[in-house]
Structures are given as C-alpha cells and as structure tokens.
Design an enzyme around this catalytic site. Structure first.
Site, PDB file in Angstrom:
ATOM      1  CG  HIS A 285       2.933  -4.276   7.090  1.00 22.10           C
ATOM      2  ND1 HIS A 285       3.044  -3.576   6.367  1.00 22.10           N
ATOM      3  CD2 HIS A 285       3.432  -5.743   5.878  1.00 22.10           C
ATOM      4  CE1 HIS A 285       3.259  -3.642   4.583  1.00 22.10           C
ATOM      5  NE2 HIS A 285       4.320  -4.298   5.276  1.00 22.10           N
TER       6      HIS A 285
ATOM      7  CE1 TYR B 171       2.031   4.490  -3.733  1.00 25.32           C
ATOM      8  CE2 TYR B 171       0.072   4.353  -5.249  1.00 25.32           C
ATOM      9  CZ  TYR B 171       1.724   4.392  -4.937  1.00 25.32           C
ATOM     10  OH  TYR B 171       1.932   4.069  -6.237  1.00 25.32           O
TER      11      TYR B 171
ATOM     12  NE  ARG C 129      -1.235   0.827  -5.211  1.00 27.57           N
ATOM     13  CZ  ARG C 129      -0.447   0.223  -5.530  1.00 27.57           C
ATOM     14  NH1 ARG C 129      -0.137  -0.771  -4.926  1.00 27.57           N
ATOM     15  NH2 ARG C 129      -0.650   0.822  -6.467  1.00 27.57           N
TER      16      ARG C 129
ATOM     17  NE  ARG D 109       2.364  -4.643  -9.969  1.00 31.72           N
ATOM     18  CZ  ARG D 109       1.295  -4.380 -11.854  1.00 31.72           C
ATOM     19  NH1 ARG D 109       1.243  -5.209 -12.564  1.00 31.72           N
ATOM     20  NH2 ARG D 109       0.274  -3.692 -11.079  1.00 31.72           N
ATOM     21  CE  LYS D 110       2.105  -2.154 -16.052  1.00 30.32           C
ATOM     22  NZ  LYS D 110       1.178  -2.086 -16.164  1.00 30.32           N
TER      23      LYS D 110
ATOM     24  CB  SER E 192      -0.967  -0.046   1.290  1.00 27.23           C
ATOM     25  OG  SER E 192      -1.799  -0.593   1.005  1.00 27.23           O
ATOM     26  N   GLY E 193       1.730   1.132  -0.833  1.00 27.78           N
ATOM     27  CA  GLY E 193       2.876   2.121  -0.916  1.00 27.78           C
ATOM     28  C   GLY E 193       3.931   2.214   0.447  1.00 27.78           C
ATOM     29  CB  THR E 194       5.034  -0.119   2.511  1.00 27.29           C
ATOM     30  OG1 THR E 194       3.890  -0.944   3.207  1.00 27.29           O
ATOM     31  CG2 THR E 194       6.143  -0.330   3.970  1.00 27.29           C
ATOM     32  CB  THR E 195       9.048   0.021  -1.055  1.00 27.08           C
ATOM     33  OG1 THR E 195       8.708  -1.011  -0.788  1.00 27.08           O
ATOM     34  CG2 THR E 195      10.175   0.205  -1.963  1.00 27.08           C
TER      35      THR E 195
END
Length: 324
Positions: free
Chosen positions: A134, A222, A156, A288-289, A77-80
């Site tokens: 998490h 996100y 997200r 990824r995208k 959900s946008g962690t990185t």
C-alpha cells in the site's frame, strides 16, 4: 477481551520499534487516528507506527528484481482480489485443474502474495516473485523505481473504499480506535489523515506515473474489473508478459481463473471463513460484499457529500476521474 483484540493490541500498540523509527516518530507530525492512537506523517502520507516501521524497513532492505511484480492499492481497494487474480495468472501452467487443486483453495491471497512492508520478502528466489504494497509511489523502495519490475495499481471509488475500510476496522473490533464514530472517521479520511492517506494523492501519483511510464506501471479501476473481468484479466496478463494463448482461452482457462478468484468463491472457502494470517488477523475480515456503489447502504447523504467535495477539490487541474 477477545483473542483478535489481544492480537491487534500487540500489533498496533505494543510493537517494539527500531531506534531509527523511534527517533523519527519523535519529530514527525502526528494526528489522532482511527486505526491506532496516532498516525504519523512521513513523506506526505500518514501511517500507524507499526506500518511506518515496515515502510522504513522495506526502503532499506527490499531489493526488487527486474522480473518481480508489485501489486499496489490503497487499503480496501480490491487488494485481495487483485492478488488472487495475478497469482492465478502467473501460476496457471502449474495447476491445470484449479477447481480441484490450487494454493488459493487452501491459502488466503495475502499469504501467497505478501506485503513488502510486512517484513515478508526474505525469500525472493522465485521468478517472477509477486509482492504487494500500500506504500505510495514517493515512498517505494528505490530498487522498485530503478528496476524493470512491473507495477499494477488498483484504484477504487473513494466512497466505496472508505466504507469497506470502515467495516474492516469494525470487524477487527479495534478498541484502539480514537475516531470511533463514522463522522470522525470521514473527517479524518477527507483531511488525508487515514492509513496510507491522503487517499486521493495516493491514486493520483500512480495514475500520473502510469501515463508517463506505461511500460512499467499499469493503472486499473476496480469497478471496471468487476464489470468486465475477462477483458481486464487479459489486459493485465499482456502487461505482465504472460498473455493467454488462443488455445488457453478456447479451453476455458480464462473462465477458470475468474471463477476461482471471484470474491464469491474465495469468501466461501474454509481458509477464508475460519483462517488466520500469521499476524493473527482473521481472514474473513478481508471479505465483504465488494459491490460497486455499496457505500449507499452505509454513508448518509451529508457524509457522502463531504467525500465528494474533497474528491472534487483534489482533482482540480487533473483530467483523472474516479469511477462513479
């Protein structure tokens, strides 16, 4: 069997658990999972046994300081991205030329901002220390709840979060997957039986807490961050007590942080193309995208409708809405 499969098999199947965890597992509700053979329900949420071990360990041993920063999200959900942004914000005075010399150029964000349920919080000398998790609100270590540390939660859209998780699991070639079809995985996701699930309960807990305790918990979307990164990075900086000055903004510090931490930039770095984390996971799996609405390329209309119906049911009685 590839090296990644061997590593994940060890992580998810061959872990030696503490006596406390073994006893707990024997009496907890369990369900077939898609990330491990079984997920176990603990304090209302579902975990593979190795992650539950980490949750139990953090509840006993993690001691949050008032200066700590805890970054929270459901998986994928946008962690990185959030880790990279906050790390760059907090350490911006130490690295004046981020495009030339910066820890993010040589380290994956998950290395720089460790998960507290990953047994990686032994060195807490830095101030502020940045951690991630998490873990749902109800199961956070008491020290996080009792201290004045800041919590930033990134949420997200559930369809995009699910699709990102689906591709993440596939990229890791998990032979342990039981729900190996997308239909089975959607079914598990919607009934809440997914890693750290139910997804909706996870988000709603933190959203309610952010409204009741806005000085401690900040809730960000996100999708809104992707559309307006400058506005949201400034808001996060203000919430964390490290606001950018007018001079910094004029000098382009904000733009430099956003450029350095963009998924497009991070994904092209050697460390994120060919690197591995300490647990053996390949760093490329975390990129990824990151698109808004990218679920349309993966979910069939009927599966999307199944998730939408669950979302509608979960939000009854709440004025919270996911970004569409």
């Amino acid at each position: 069997m590839t090296t990644s499969k061997n590593t994940l098999s060890k992580l998810l199947a061959d872990t030696k658990f503490s006596h406390e965890c073994e006893e707990l597992l024997s009496c907890l509700p369990k369900d077939k999972g898609f990330f491990a053979e079984y997920l176990y329900q603990y304090q209302g949420f579902w975990y593979p046994p190795n992650i539950l071990e980490g949750v139990l360990y953090s509840q006993k041993h993690f001691q949050a300081k008032d200066s700590d920063i805890i970054l929270v999200s459901s998986p994928k959900s946008g962690t990185t991205w959030l880790k990279a942004l906050v790390f760059a914000l907090i350490h911006r005075h130490e690295f004046q030329n981020p495009q030339e010399s910066h820890p993010l150029l040589d380290n994956n964000p998950h290395t720089l901002v460790p998960f507290i349920e990953g047994f990686q919080f032994h060195n807490q000398d830095a101030s502020p220390s940045i951690f991630s998790t998490h873990i749902p609100l109800v199961s956070l270590p008491e020290s996080v709840k009792d201290s004045s540390c800041k919590v930033v939660y990134c949420c997200r859209n559930p369809k995009d979060a699910f699709v990102s998780l689906w591709h993440f699991v596939k990229s890791l070639v998990l032979e342990e997957m039981v729900g190996c079809t997308m239909e089975e995985m959607v079914s598990g996701f919607c009934r809440g039986s997914s890693v750290y699930g139910p997804f909706w309960d996870h988000a709603l807990e933190y959203w309610k807490e952010s409204r009741e305790n806005p000085e401690k918990v900040m809730f960000v979307m996100y999708e809104e961050m992707r559309e307006q990164p400058k506005d949201w990075v400034l808001r996060i900086a203000e919430f964390l007590g490290c606001s950018l000055t007018e001079e910094e903004i004029e000098k382009g510090v904000l733009e430099d942080i956003i450029k350095l931490c963009s998924l497009e930039n991070l994904s092209k770095l050697k460390v994120n193309e060919k690197g591995k984390l300490v647990n053996g996971m390949e760093t490329k799996a975390f990129f990824r995208k990151g698109e808004i609405g990218g679920w349309t390329d993966t979910l069939t209309p009927s599966l999307a409708e199944e998730i939408d119906k669950t979302t509608e049911q979960k939000l009854i009685g709440s004025d919270f809405r996911f970004f569409c």
